[in-house]
Write a protein that holds these residues in place. Structure first.
Motif, PDB file in Angstrom:
ATOM      1  N   TYR A 104      -2.313  13.783   6.731  1.00  0.00           N
ATOM      2  CA  TYR A 104      -2.460  13.862   8.190  1.00  0.00           C
ATOM      3  C   TYR A 104      -1.074  14.092   8.767  1.00  0.00           C
ATOM      4  O   TYR A 104      -0.183  13.286   8.544  1.00  0.00           O
ATOM      5  CB  TYR A 104      -3.020  12.553   8.763  1.00  0.00           C
ATOM      6  CG  TYR A 104      -4.365  12.182   8.219  1.00  0.00           C
ATOM      7  CD1 TYR A 104      -5.538  12.533   8.881  1.00  0.00           C
ATOM      8  CD2 TYR A 104      -4.478  11.488   7.023  1.00  0.00           C
ATOM      9  CE1 TYR A 104      -6.777  12.198   8.374  1.00  0.00           C
ATOM     10  CE2 TYR A 104      -5.712  11.148   6.506  1.00  0.00           C
ATOM     11  CZ  TYR A 104      -6.856  11.504   7.187  1.00  0.00           C
ATOM     12  OH  TYR A 104      -8.082  11.173   6.674  1.00  0.00           O
ATOM     13  N   SER A 105      -0.905  15.133   9.521  1.00  0.00           N
ATOM     14  CA  SER A 105       0.449  15.373  10.047  1.00  0.00           C
ATOM     15  C   SER A 105       0.617  14.679  11.403  1.00  0.00           C
ATOM     16  O   SER A 105       0.932  15.301  12.414  1.00  0.00           O
ATOM     17  CB  SER A 105       0.707  16.874  10.159  1.00  0.00           C
ATOM     18  OG  SER A 105      -0.384  17.469  10.801  1.00  0.00           O
ATOM     19  N   ILE A 106       0.338  13.377  11.398  1.00  0.00           N
ATOM     20  CA  ILE A 106       0.532  12.570  12.613  1.00  0.00           C
ATOM     21  C   ILE A 106       1.382  11.366  12.219  1.00  0.00           C
ATOM     22  O   ILE A 106       1.426  10.995  11.048  1.00  0.00           O
ATOM     23  CB  ILE A 106      -0.816  12.084  13.208  1.00  0.00           C
ATOM     24  CG1 ILE A 106      -1.649  11.372  12.126  1.00  0.00           C
ATOM     25  CG2 ILE A 106      -1.604  13.219  13.843  1.00  0.00           C
ATOM     26  CD1 ILE A 106      -2.863  10.654  12.655  1.00  0.00           C
ATOM     27  N   PRO A 107       2.054  10.718  13.192  1.00  0.00           N
ATOM     28  CA  PRO A 107       2.812   9.519  12.830  1.00  0.00           C
ATOM     29  C   PRO A 107       1.874   8.404  12.349  1.00  0.00           C
ATOM     30  O   PRO A 107       0.806   8.179  12.938  1.00  0.00           O
ATOM     31  CB  PRO A 107       3.498   9.111  14.144  1.00  0.00           C
ATOM     32  CG  PRO A 107       3.398  10.300  15.040  1.00  0.00           C
ATOM     33  CD  PRO A 107       2.193  11.072  14.620  1.00  0.00           C
ATOM     34  N   VAL A 108       2.251   7.754  11.253  1.00  0.00           N
ATOM     35  CA  VAL A 108       1.435   6.658  10.694  1.00  0.00           C
ATOM     36  C   VAL A 108       2.287   5.378  10.728  1.00  0.00           C
ATOM     37  O   VAL A 108       3.409   5.365  10.236  1.00  0.00           O
ATOM     38  CB  VAL A 108       1.003   6.979   9.247  1.00  0.00           C
ATOM     39  CG1 VAL A 108       0.252   5.800   8.630  1.00  0.00           C
ATOM     40  CG2 VAL A 108       0.131   8.236   9.213  1.00  0.00           C
ATOM     41  N   PHE A 109       1.739   4.330  11.348  1.00  0.00           N
ATOM     42  CA  PHE A 109       2.483   3.080  11.511  1.00  0.00           C
ATOM     43  C   PHE A 109       1.796   1.973  10.715  1.00  0.00           C
ATOM     44  O   PHE A 109       0.635   1.650  10.982  1.00  0.00           O
ATOM     45  CB  PHE A 109       2.541   2.695  12.996  1.00  0.00           C
ATOM     46  CG  PHE A 109       3.107   3.782  13.871  1.00  0.00           C
ATOM     47  CD1 PHE A 109       4.494   3.932  13.990  1.00  0.00           C
ATOM     48  CD2 PHE A 109       2.272   4.682  14.536  1.00  0.00           C
ATOM     49  CE1 PHE A 109       5.025   4.950  14.782  1.00  0.00           C
ATOM     50  CE2 PHE A 109       2.792   5.694  15.328  1.00  0.00           C
ATOM     51  CZ  PHE A 109       4.170   5.837  15.448  1.00  0.00           C
ATOM     52  N   SER A 110       2.518   1.413   9.757  1.00  0.00           N
ATOM     53  CA  SER A 110       1.949   0.290   8.986  1.00  0.00           C
ATOM     54  C   SER A 110       2.732  -0.947   9.377  1.00  0.00           C
ATOM     55  O   SER A 110       3.823  -1.176   8.876  1.00  0.00           O
ATOM     56  CB  SER A 110       2.075   0.561   7.491  1.00  0.00           C
ATOM     57  OG  SER A 110       3.421   0.735   7.141  1.00  0.00           O
ATOM     58  N   LEU A 111       2.188  -1.713  10.330  1.00  0.00           N
ATOM     59  CA  LEU A 111       2.976  -2.821  10.852  1.00  0.00           C
ATOM     60  C   LEU A 111       2.317  -4.167  10.613  1.00  0.00           C
ATOM     61  O   LEU A 111       2.584  -5.132  11.307  1.00  0.00           O
ATOM     62  CB  LEU A 111       3.328  -2.614  12.328  1.00  0.00           C
ATOM     63  CG  LEU A 111       2.254  -2.086  13.258  1.00  0.00           C
ATOM     64  CD1 LEU A 111       1.884  -3.141  14.256  1.00  0.00           C
ATOM     65  CD2 LEU A 111       2.822  -0.871  13.965  1.00  0.00           C
ATOM     66  N   GLY A 112       1.478  -4.233   9.581  1.00  0.00           N
ATOM     67  CA  GLY A 112       0.817  -5.498   9.272  1.00  0.00           C
ATOM     68  C   GLY A 112       1.684  -6.383   8.407  1.00  0.00           C
ATOM     69  O   GLY A 112       2.766  -5.975   7.989  1.00  0.00           O
ATOM     70  N   ASP A 121       0.817  -1.215   0.000  1.00  0.00           N
ATOM     71  CA  ASP A 121       0.000   0.000   0.000  1.00  0.00           C
ATOM     72  C   ASP A 121       0.850   1.264   0.000  1.00  0.00           C
ATOM     73  O   ASP A 121       0.443   2.280   0.578  1.00  0.00           O
ATOM     74  CB  ASP A 121      -0.882  -0.002   1.265  1.00  0.00           C
ATOM     75  CG  ASP A 121      -2.243  -0.610   1.008  1.00  0.00           C
ATOM     76  OD1 ASP A 121      -2.734  -0.498  -0.126  1.00  0.00           O
ATOM     77  OD2 ASP A 121      -2.815  -1.173   1.949  1.00  0.00           O
ATOM     78  N   GLU A 122       1.990   1.200  -0.654  1.00  0.00           N
ATOM     79  CA  GLU A 122       2.956   2.298  -0.601  1.00  0.00           C
ATOM     80  C   GLU A 122       2.331   3.651  -0.974  1.00  0.00           C
ATOM     81  O   GLU A 122       2.475   4.649  -0.261  1.00  0.00           O
ATOM     82  CB  GLU A 122       4.091   1.962  -1.576  1.00  0.00           C
ATOM     83  CG  GLU A 122       5.309   2.809  -1.427  1.00  0.00           C
ATOM     84  CD  GLU A 122       6.370   2.382  -2.437  1.00  0.00           C
ATOM     85  OE1 GLU A 122       6.095   1.533  -3.310  1.00  0.00           O
ATOM     86  OE2 GLU A 122       7.477   2.938  -2.336  1.00  0.00           O
ATOM     87  N   HIS A 123       1.587   3.643  -2.082  1.00  0.00           N
ATOM     88  CA  HIS A 123       1.035   4.892  -2.593  1.00  0.00           C
ATOM     89  C   HIS A 123      -0.003   5.472  -1.620  1.00  0.00           C
ATOM     90  O   HIS A 123       0.041   6.656  -1.265  1.00  0.00           O
ATOM     91  CB  HIS A 123       0.421   4.632  -3.972  1.00  0.00           C
ATOM     92  CG  HIS A 123      -0.171   5.841  -4.591  1.00  0.00           C
ATOM     93  ND1 HIS A 123       0.599   6.913  -4.996  1.00  0.00           N
ATOM     94  CD2 HIS A 123      -1.460   6.178  -4.852  1.00  0.00           C
ATOM     95  CE1 HIS A 123      -0.199   7.849  -5.491  1.00  0.00           C
ATOM     96  NE2 HIS A 123      -1.444   7.428  -5.401  1.00  0.00           N
TER      97      HIS A 123
END
Ligand SMILES: O=c1ccn([C@@H]2O[C@H](COP(=O)(O)OP(=O)(O)O[C@H]3O[C@H](CO)[C@@H](O)[C@H](O)[C@H]3O)[C@@H](O)[C@H]2O)c(=O)[nH]1
Length: 453
Positions: free
Chosen positions: A224-232, A213-215
């Motif tokens: 969104y200027s918040i940290p986003v964690f993609s850890l799946g 889901d890179e794009h």
């Protein structure tokens, strides 16, 4: 080996639907394995079973529903949960924060659908991180809603359903996530509120991985200027998670002994998740499409799948006999175990995000039959972006079903699809290894949580 406790407690608050409970408890297991103590606040509606998770502490709040089963309009249930849970949740959280006998609470990890948690967490000065159970691509689309309205794509018009949304290729108008409700305005308001409360959170966790889901992840990080964690994929991060079941329905274990008797890669697994409903005509087309394909199939017919019908009574008498043992029908399966079985060749799914990800993680091609919400977008990604499945574009009709099954199991197109999904599965495995994107994202999440004082 049990990881040393790190002296911090996390409070989780799952939305009481199977597709939201599973990723939330998987995430809780991952963070428990990294040393955090875990407390779960849950509603008495679709209540969780603490004995399945003896390593967590559970607190139940009453949302005021008389009994489960009132799921006719999911949006209405969500609005009622948001209205009714506010005060009981605040009370429960306040008590937990003042309990000095337990480790200090580092933060709240809540389902992003609970909008009232923003004000509750702010008033208690507790950092709040959101888990979004949808795919990154279907979440990323929210920010484009004003544009989609301005261009007249939304609310959806029947005459434009097949039109491509040029600004969001390859999505078609029919793929856009408009849940059936009594008016689009209510839905637009929910989306706008969700946007605001996401921006006000301390971080967003998604059950996906960069290579998939890179794009969409880049779009979310930009919006969104918040940290986003993609850890799946969460369920592959924590090796023992399948043994700690969070299933609301009893899983029929006869599936596995039946699968053990089938040839490798021959079985069509059919399941439409925990919420989707189909009508009786579709149910019969599916039944005959499966029977006529002459392939073995394992079909989950959840009670309530066909509204007004208890279970299988719509099947014509003699249907089972025509199958010659080639079909096995159950009310609920241990889906992850089923998908990892060597006999499974194809997954016919409604493309709920968990099912889609679980299929990719086992390298299983999909037949896509999305029903609502994010499912149409997930299905479009499966068929047109990742190209790891086929949609029943010409409708749920027995001839079309048979043709699609043949394409996937017998024809060359199916082999190419299979190769692509196996490559995605390998990427999913790789991202969890040391140095992989999800591995790094988990490390970053832990550091982020430990930075809260
Ligand atoms: O017989 C079964 C069928 C399903 N499952 C599990 O149930 C979950 C179902 O989740 P999902 O595939 O996401 O479908 P829904 O239950 O429909 O999930 C809801 O929640 C998802 C996450 O927000 C959304 O993507 C969907 O559109 C929404 O309907 C999965 O983990 C499955 O493994 C079983 O254990 N046994």
């Amino acid at each position: 080996m049990e990881q040393l406790r790190n002296g911090k407690r996390l409070i989780f608050f799952p939305l009481p639907f199977q597709g939201h409970i599973n990723p939330m408890l998987e995430l809780a297991n991952i963070l428990h394995s990294k040393g955090f103590s875990i407390t779960i606040i849950h509603t008495s509606f679709n209540s969780l079973n603490p004995s399945s998770h003896p390593h967590f502490t559970f607190h139940s709040i009453h949302e005021g529903f008389s009994k489960s089963g009132t799921l006719k309009d999911t949006l209405l249930v969500i609005s009622s949960l948001n209205a009714n849970c506010h005060e009981p949740f605040r009370g429960c959280l306040t008590r937990l924060l003042s309990d000095v006998s337990k480790e200090p609470v580092a933060c709240l990890i809540t389902d992003s659908v609970y909008d009232f948690t923003k004000s509750v967490a702010e008033s208690l000065k507790l950092p709040r991180i959101l888990l979004r159970a949808w795919s990154a691509s279907s979440f990323a689309i929210y920010a484009t809603f004003p544009l989609l309205r301005e261009k007249g794509y939304l609310p959806k018009q029947d005459s434009r359903l097949e039109e491509e949304v040029t600004e969001l290729s390859p999505f078609k108008v029919k793929d856009l996530p408009l849940i059936n409700s009594d008016g689009p305005e209510r839905y637009f308001k929910i989306i706008a509120d969700l946007e605001d409360q996401t921006k006000a959170s301390c971080g967003l966790i998604l059950n996906t991985f960069e290579d998939l889901d890179e794009h969409a992840l880049a779009t979310i990080r930009q919006n969104y200027s918040i940290p986003v964690f993609s850890l799946g994929p969460f369920h592959k991060c924590y090796p023992n998670s399948s043994s700690t079941s969070s299933s609301l329905l009893a899983q029929d274990q006869s599936c596995i002994s039946w699968l053990n008797r089938q040839a490798p890669k021959s079985v069509i697994y059919v399941s439409f998740g925990s919420v989707a409903a189909i009508n009786e005509a579709q149910f019969l087309e599916i039944a005959w499409g499966l029977a006529n394909s002459k392939q073995p199939f394992l079909w989950v017919v959840r009670p309530g799948l066909v509204p007004g019908s208890d279970w299988l009574e719509a099947l014509p008498s003699g249907f089972h006999e025509t199958l010659n043992g080639k079909g096995h029908i159950v009310k609920w399966a241990s889906q992850k175990e089923v998908l990892s079985h060597q006999a499974i060749g194809v997954f016919w799914t409604h493309n709920g995000w968990n099912s889609t990800l679980e299929s990719i993680c086992e390298g299983i091609p999909m037949i896509c039959m999305p029903c609502s919400a994010d499912q149409m977008m997930n299905a479009r990604y499966v068929s047109d972006v990742w190209k790891v499945g086929l949609q029943l574009e010409d409708g749920v009709e027995r001839g079309n079903i048979e043709k699609t099954i043949r394409k996937l199991l017998v024809e060359k197109e199916g082999e190419e699809i299979k190769d692509r999904v196996v490559k995605l599965m390998q990427k999913a495995n790789f991202c969890l290894k040391p140095g992989g994107s999800s591995y790094q994202s988990l490390d970053a999440l832990i550091k982020h949580i430990l930075s809260f004082n």
